[in-house]
Scaffold this motif. Structure first.
Motif: not given
Lengths: 384, 384
Positions: A294, A300, B111, B379-380, B382-384
């Motif tokens: 994902c 990412d 994260l 989830n694609s 999440y961290s961006s």
């Protein structure tokens, strides 16, 4: 190209009415000799479709005269009736072609748990036989597609005028132990069944067995290699095996490139492994991590998900020695934060994840693809 | 309810500024005694976060005075600095509470691969300590949420006036060997560290280890059980273990019910297995089949995907003896087509898949959820 690139083969592909859409769904590949040596590799799933059970027996004899392939139905989990249907398919082809049913391989792909429309399939075999041609390879490749967006073919040639060609289908349920794929390879080289078997096993181990689209292993995977000997050349084994591997690698790459719903092709390179087995285990674990798939879909460079996937394996490594690069940027060094993740450019379709286990010299490459909303849509509506 | 349902515990939850959103992100749970027995179970991922490495050592001593938990950062894959940060967290809590750092457990979630903002975390500990209260359990449960849509708490009581209560967080990266979860359980029963350890391991093996949201194992999983002895009751071991398992099962079910992007909770019952181990292996294989999870999302009783998942396991079974029911309709009998799939009603959130291996009397239940476009989206990005 494809299965008729090598001399000594004819093929056909027609619409027999197995698919409700009316698209081509029946292919026939015939070895016209003079040799009829063959080898096969099949799914390692313990739930095997009827055509797999049948063709495994056929290939054990070392000779295959023809292959009947259908899309539009997998004939898997169909009980004794399903096996009888496969048997009847081989018998009809034997009758039409004037050969023994014991040398006719059968391969099927499509939905599991549904009986095939045998009346249409059996009449289709006669219709396909009437269209057999040394130029029929493309039509055969088109007739085995299911959710494939394109048909897949490849070819390699050897010194002395021999050829290995092939066709493949597959776009989902791709996982080690072979993917949901049907592959027929042909060669006009004069190679016996034992050498064909060895070359095919070595090639599949390093190609089809190292693509993992979605971790789901099929009941129907079939890879066949047929030799006609029509080129009247007996190549060195190494040279022949290289050509087989080249064609398999080409087709495997095409399968991943057409995986259902995918927007990224992901090349996972595991390096610095203590053994090739470790490298493959780690590569597969990374390839099957839905969260990472994902993240890559979202462009990412979430390397933490790579580390957590590595951590679930039994491979030799020390957590604080792991290094991970995404598209060449070493975002993780020594198990911790490395280069700036903002340096990673993930705009292109191919993404390379490099995992360095810092534990040896072995390596392996596993191919997978991203996990997308399109994959979910395609697979939540497939049978309905 | 939650961690302050049992006597002898205080808790607090505050916003320390670790999360950029300003949401609560720091929780403190303190055992005020008279006993301070404790046990813990941690991720089996070999890549372990700094707080896991720290708390494993703390728990080995058999006594835990307090637990510091933060969301907003996992402190995993953060190298020596990450471990120093966890150590400093325990030291600060020890200083504020007047106890030894060697009895302070630490748990983090968020994260991977990012250092925590230690200035905010360390000042937050003082602020949280000032708010400690026997009614602070809810606030603590709120402060450990990441992508959870709700906070999760549970409680069970025993004859004689003792209680087991707990809180949990977790909504993704849930897989066997524990999920991405932080769980703190407390009890006022008078139980020693050895019995706590046994009860906790037995309970997690049958509850948290049998939920599998997405096959992805976390680096940070932590389940702690703290006993204050404040109820001055020493229950029978069996009764106590039952209460711990009840609370764990309740929390595990809540975790699956809140899995990222899920629209269906899937109860996979494997029956007729030759051993419990076989039943669990088969259940997990089914739970991790992305194609099946997509099909269930689409309310499609695609039982062929159940059989192909079973076929990848090493469990004892014969393919032509397998039976599969979806919501009570036996759509597969004897490895082939069974009752009409149109009889299956899949409109409700809970879906039951029953796989009968017809090989023995053992069984197991594994919980998972469907695979959805929302999971991919969440989830694609999440961290961006």
């Amino acid at each position: 190209m494809t299965v008729t690139a090598a001399k000594g083969f004819t093929a056909a592909g027609i619409a027999a009415g197995i698919k409700q859409s009316g698209q081509p769904d029946l292919a026939l590949v015939v070895n016209t000799g003079p040799r009829r040596a063959a080898a096969g590799v099949f799914t390692s799933n313990r739930v095997k479709a009827a055509p797999v059970l049948w063709s495994e027996q056929v290939v054990k004899g070392g000779a295959v005269t023809a292959v009947v392939l259908n899309s539009g139905g997998a004939n898997a989990c169909t009980g004794p009736q399903g096996f009888q249907d496969t048997h009847a398919t081989a018998e009809r082809a034997a009758e039409v072609l004037g050969h023994s049913a014991g040398e006719i391989a059968v391969a099927s792909t499509g939905l599991i748990g549904v009986l095939l429309p045998m009346d249409r399939l059996l009449s289709g075999i006669g219709a396909a036989a009437a269209e057999l041609s040394p130029y029929g390879g493309e039509k055969a490749a088109l007739a085995i597609k299911t959710t494939d967006s394109v048909h897949k073919t490849a070819v390699a040639t050897g010194a002395g005028g021999w050829t290995v060609g092939g066709m493949a289908k597959g776009a989902g349920m791709l996982a080690p132990g072979l993917a949901t794929m049907l592959v027929v390879l042909t060669t006009d080289a004069d190679v016996d069944a034992g050498a064909l078997d060895k070359a095919l096993r070595d090639a599949t181990r390093q190609t089809f067995d190292r693509i993992d689209s979605d971790g789901c292993m099929s009941t129907n995977d079939t890879v066949l290699l047929l030799a006609s000997g029509a080129a009247e050349v007996s190549p060195e084994y190494g040279e022949f095996a290289d050509a087989v591997r080249t064609v398999c690698a080409d087709l495997a790459r095409q399968l991943i490139g057409d995986a259902e719903g995918a927007s990224k092709d992901i090349r996972i390179e595991v390096v610095g492994a203590a053994s090739e087995q470790d490298a493959v285990e780690v590569g597969r674990s990374i390839a099957r991590n839905n969260l990472l798939k994902c993240a890559i879909h979202g462009e990412d460079p979430n390397w933490g998900r790579v580390l957590s996937a590595i951590g679930t394996t039994g491979a030799v490594f020390e957590p604080d020695a792991l290094n991970v690069a995404i598209n060449g940027v070493w975002v993780c060094r020594g198990g911790s934060v490395g280069e700036d993740r903002d340096l990673v450019d993930m705009r292109f379709r191919e993404v390379v994840v490099t995992a360095d286990l810092a534990a040896g010299d072995a390596s392996a490459v596993i191919w997978t693809n991203d996990l997308t909303a399109d994959y979910v849509h395609e697979n939540s509506a497939y049978s309905s």
